[in-house]
Enzyme design. Structure first.
Site, PDB file in Angstrom:
ATOM      1  CE  LYS A   1      -3.290   0.474   2.969  1.00 31.36           C
ATOM      2  NZ  LYS A   1      -4.517   1.042   2.397  1.00 31.36           N
TER       3      LYS A   1
ATOM      4  CB  ILE B   1     -10.895 -17.495   4.277  1.00 28.55           C
ATOM      5  CG1 ILE B   1      -9.612 -18.134   4.798  1.00 28.55           C
ATOM      6  CG2 ILE B   1     -10.952 -16.047   4.706  1.00 28.55           C
ATOM      7  CD1 ILE B   1      -9.545 -18.303   6.312  1.00 28.55           C
TER       8      ILE B   1
ATOM      9  CD  GLU C   1      -6.012  -2.127   3.389  1.00 27.56           C
ATOM     10  OE1 GLU C   1      -6.059  -3.233   2.864  1.00 27.56           O
ATOM     11  OE2 GLU C   1      -6.639  -1.140   2.971  1.00 27.56           O
TER      12      GLU C   1
ATOM     13  CG  HIS D   1      -1.730 -14.437  -1.998  1.00 23.86           C
ATOM     14  ND1 HIS D   1      -1.611 -14.811  -0.677  1.00 23.86           N
ATOM     15  CD2 HIS D   1      -2.597 -13.409  -2.027  1.00 23.86           C
ATOM     16  CE1 HIS D   1      -2.366 -14.006   0.060  1.00 23.86           C
ATOM     17  NE2 HIS D   1      -2.981 -13.163  -0.732  1.00 23.86           N
TER      18      HIS D   1
END
Ligand code: GLN
Ligand code: ZN
Length: 760
Positions: free
Chosen positions: A114, A437, A611, A700
């Protein structure tokens, strides 16, 4: 140096194209359906149109070099010769660039993370012993030539050396990896060189971005900033330099910069009220041009022009000259409200990039020629501010009363250990229970159904029928695999925030309000404009349908208040904590409805908890306090026998580790596969004692983890956590994966859990 001072500018602009033209062209190029020439023409056209629009709107200094094929930090790595050696063998510069960004069959891409506390993601440069910096200014100069040929008062934007190195990561971790900032002195001559080349090509100004100065780490960089910019400013041949700070109060960095020979400094006067005092306390600003960031570059509300003008007046008392600017680049807002087919009410309160440029110009006219010359614009802005302030949707007394009553009564449940006993009785799960999840692969049937519904080819009933078929398939798959706690798979959600925002009062969705998230990926954040209420249950029909198919427990699946706010544009008329409490109340009502419908486990995801962590350490405790408080408000309405799960999407906590205990979820699933279970030691050290599901494989990557590998992870986890507290699950949701690999991976996961369980 006698530079020409300007009066109106913005710090940067969106680049993906008003209709996402660049996204389409780049993705076409990747697929081979768009050739290089067409990609380059599309890009050049976008740059030209955008510059022309900014000039026509009345900016007298236009940021250029803000275009990027992927990311401005990756562009800076190219500029400074700092691409990782593993892509060096790729001859073609553009293909090399895309390889660094996205990887190829043989090359892993740079890591992505980020950009400060925004929802933009940049690529993390790797700086190591192999990095030999060298200047490659071709793209920057070509961009400048293009702009000047078009008659644009161009101000190329370059990422500064401090920010570039602070955002980079050391390459070769473990064997004496050095902090990239130790290489600062190697970059100074390159920047001096670049400045000379820009001047040769006719640049009057350059903007050098140093947002790192507003962060916690940046507080320690003031001396370095003084040294670097003192050096750059002493160069004989260079454009006038504007150093841009943004996303907060530059603190000691401002005085450090002001004591050098740079001509201008940009300060964000929107984000942090402390910035105004910082500006007032630096006498050296009297010789400088201050780029006063009074128009919010990150949120989407029309500016209160009178208030902004007052701020500019105060700034004029501190600085030699003031130019009106945005608080940061407009990269973080959509192109224009005009692209929405809507009008009236809330829509009139909004300003996207184009509207913000107009606000900047209006303010600069008021400043230079008097408010009277733009009275019409000021009056209409004042009317909008007044209509927004008076709108009844911004204050719902019964909602506020309900919240007050809840907060005074307290939201606590019984201690976690007591709840665990009740839940164990109710659920009857084995040791090391297995679960996932939430999402399962987004099949093409799901995408087709969504498109058909949107296009009116099918009605709601048919859509529901198709979604139920997806849910049934996912439930059957999980039963067949032998998972203990099931999920419905989330086929009805295109997005974990939008899905809820669409159903809550107080949120608005745009049609074309796209914002770049990374590379060609864009998101359309919902807009929170008013009080949040929940007219009807949002998830119960899907979850109860899934539960009706199986005797095993199915988890209700919700998004938490912090994440709903983090991925939306939010109200600026009240503290985020207040908005969070309202969202939390809506989620709380949903958990209670799920419980009444017979659901025994509810998961409230908070992947964005970290975040929103403030950039400055001093602000973090207050944030964590309301963030965890809103989660507890959302999850404490249910009985102690109802099990609350949460899911967190990261494994390096730093300052949020303690907050995870404060959430007080019964079960926390958390990314851990890539950090090799170290996360469990961190949790233990922070006193966390509830149940935990460290991800046992990385979703991922398309790789299927072997049973032995998962067993090994589990045994490692058992060293840190007793079996009675350990759950077995993947790292994250499965929606980006394919059904075949998911089936195989989960089969191995269940088998691994069984094998380890047998040894206990
Ligand atoms: N429940 C969500 C899913 O599985 C969680 C997504 C996330 O962690 N970002 O997709
Ligand atoms: Zn996740």
């Amino acid at each position: 140096m006698t530079e020409t001072r300007f009066t109106a500018t913005v710090l940067g602009y969106p680049r993906i194209g008003p209709r996402r033209e660049l996204k389409r062209a780049i993705e076409g190029y990747w697929k081979g359906t768009v050739d290089r020439a067409r990609l380059e023409t599309t890009a050049a056209q976008l740059r030209r149109d955008q510059w022309a629009a900014l000039v026509a709107a009345g900016l007298d200094s236009v940021p250029t070099n803000t275009f990027s094929y992927y990311d401005q930090i990756l562009d800076t790595a190219v500029l400074l010769g700092a691409l990782p050696p593993r892509v060096a063998a790729i001859d073609d510069p553009l293909d090399r660039y895309f390889a660094a960004a996205r990887g190829t069959a043989d090359v892993t891409p740079l890591e992505m993370t980020k950009w400060f506390d925004t929802n933009y993601h940049y690529l993390v440069p790797e700086i190591g012993a192999d990095t030999v910096f060298s200047l490659h200014p071709e793209q920057v100069l070509a961009d400048l030539d293009e702009a000047l040929a078009q008659g644009v008062p161009a101000r190329p934007v370059i990422v500064g050396p401090l920010t570039f190195l602070a955002l980079a990561k050391p390459d070769g971790a473990g064997n004496g990896a050095e902090d990239p900032l130790t290489r600062l002195d190697e970059l100074i001559p390159l920047y001096r060189d670049l400045l000379a080349r820009l001047a040769e090509h006719g640049a009057q100004w350059v903007q050098i971005d140093e947002p790192v100065l507003v962060t916690e780490a940046g507080q320690g960089l003031a001396d370095e900033a003084h040294r670097v910019y003192g050096d750059l400013a002493s160069a004989a041949k260079r454009p006038a330099i504007a150093v841009a700070t943004y996303f907060g109060d530059p603190g000691p960095g401002l005085s450090a910069l002001a004591r050098t020979g740079v001509e201008a400094i940009a300060v964000d006067l929107v984000t942090d009220p402390r910035a105004a005092s910082t500006v007032a306390a630096v006498p050296e600003l009297r010789d400088k041009l201050l780029l006063a960031g009074v128009v919010d570059g990150r949120n989407i509300w029309r500016t209160d022009l009178d208030r902004a003008l007052a701020t500019l007046g105060t700034a004029l008392g501190s600085a030699g000259t003031v130019a009106v600017s945005t608080s940061c680049s407009l990269l973080h807002v959509p192109y224009t409200v005009a692209a929405e087919d809507e009008s009236g009410d809330v829509w009139s309160w909004l300003a996207f990039a184009a509207e913000k440029v107009d606000e900047v110009v209006t303010l600069s006219r008021a400043l230079t020629r008097g408010r009277d010359t733009v009275a019409v614009e000021f009056d209409s802005a004042a009317a909008i501010v007044a209509s927004r302030a008076a709108d009844p949707r911004r204050r719902d007394p019964s909602l506020r009363a309900r919240l007050d009553a809840l907060t005074t009564r307290g939201t606590g449940r019984a201690p976690a250990a007591e709840r665990a006993v009740l839940q164990a009785e109710r659920l009857g799960l084995p040791l090391l229970p297995t679960t996932t999840i939430g999402s399962y692969p987004q099949t093409s049937a799901i995408r087709v159904a969504r498109a058909d519904l949107r296009a009116g080819r099918i009605d709601e009933a048919e859509y529901t029928r198709r979604m139920r078929a997806e849910i049934e398939a996912v439930v059957r798959l999980q039963e067949e695999l032998g998972l203990d706690v099931l999920v419905h798979g989330e086929p009805e959600r295109n997005d974990m925030v939008q899905y809820f925002a669409d159903q809550l009062e107080g949120f608005l969705s745009t049609q074309n309000g796209w914002v770049q998230s990374y590379g060609t990926r864009c998101v359309r954040p919902p807009i929170l404009f008013g009080e949040v209420t929940r007219p009807t249950p949002m998830t119960t029909s899907w979850i109860t349908y899934a539960q009706s198919l199986t005797p095993r427990p199915v988890k209700g699946m919700l998004t938490g208040p912090v994440t709903l706010l983090a991925w939306s544009f939010v109200r600026d008329d009240q503290p985020l904590a207040e908005s969070a409490a309202q969202v939390a109340l809506a989620i709380r009502d949903e958990t209670v409805d799920l419980q009444s419908a017979g659901v025994a486990i509810v998961q409230v995801d908070e992947p964005a908890l970290r975040e929103l962590l403030p950039l400055r350490a001093a602000d973090r405790p207050a944030y964590l306090d309301w963030a965890t408080g809103s989660f507890r408000l959302a999850t404490s309405g249910v009985a102690d026998s109802t099990q609350i799960h949460t899911h967190l999407c990261y494994s390096e906590f730093g300052d949020v580790i303690g907050a995870i205990s404060d959430l007080d979820a019964d079960v926390t699933s958390i990314e851990a596969a890539r950090s090799k279970m170290e996360v469990l030691d961190d949790l233990n050290a922070a006193g966390f004692a509830n149940q935990v599901g460290p991800g046992v494989y990385d979703i991922h990557s398309p790789r299927v983890p072997a049973q032995a590998e998962i067993e090994e992870s589990l045994r490692a986890a058992l060293v840190a956590v007793p079996a009675g507290r350990l759950w077995v699950n993947p790292d994250c949701g499965l929606k980006t994966r394919g059904t075949a690999e998911v089936t195989e991976s989960l089969r191995n996961l269940v088998a691994a859990a069984a094998a380890v369980r047998a040894d206990l």
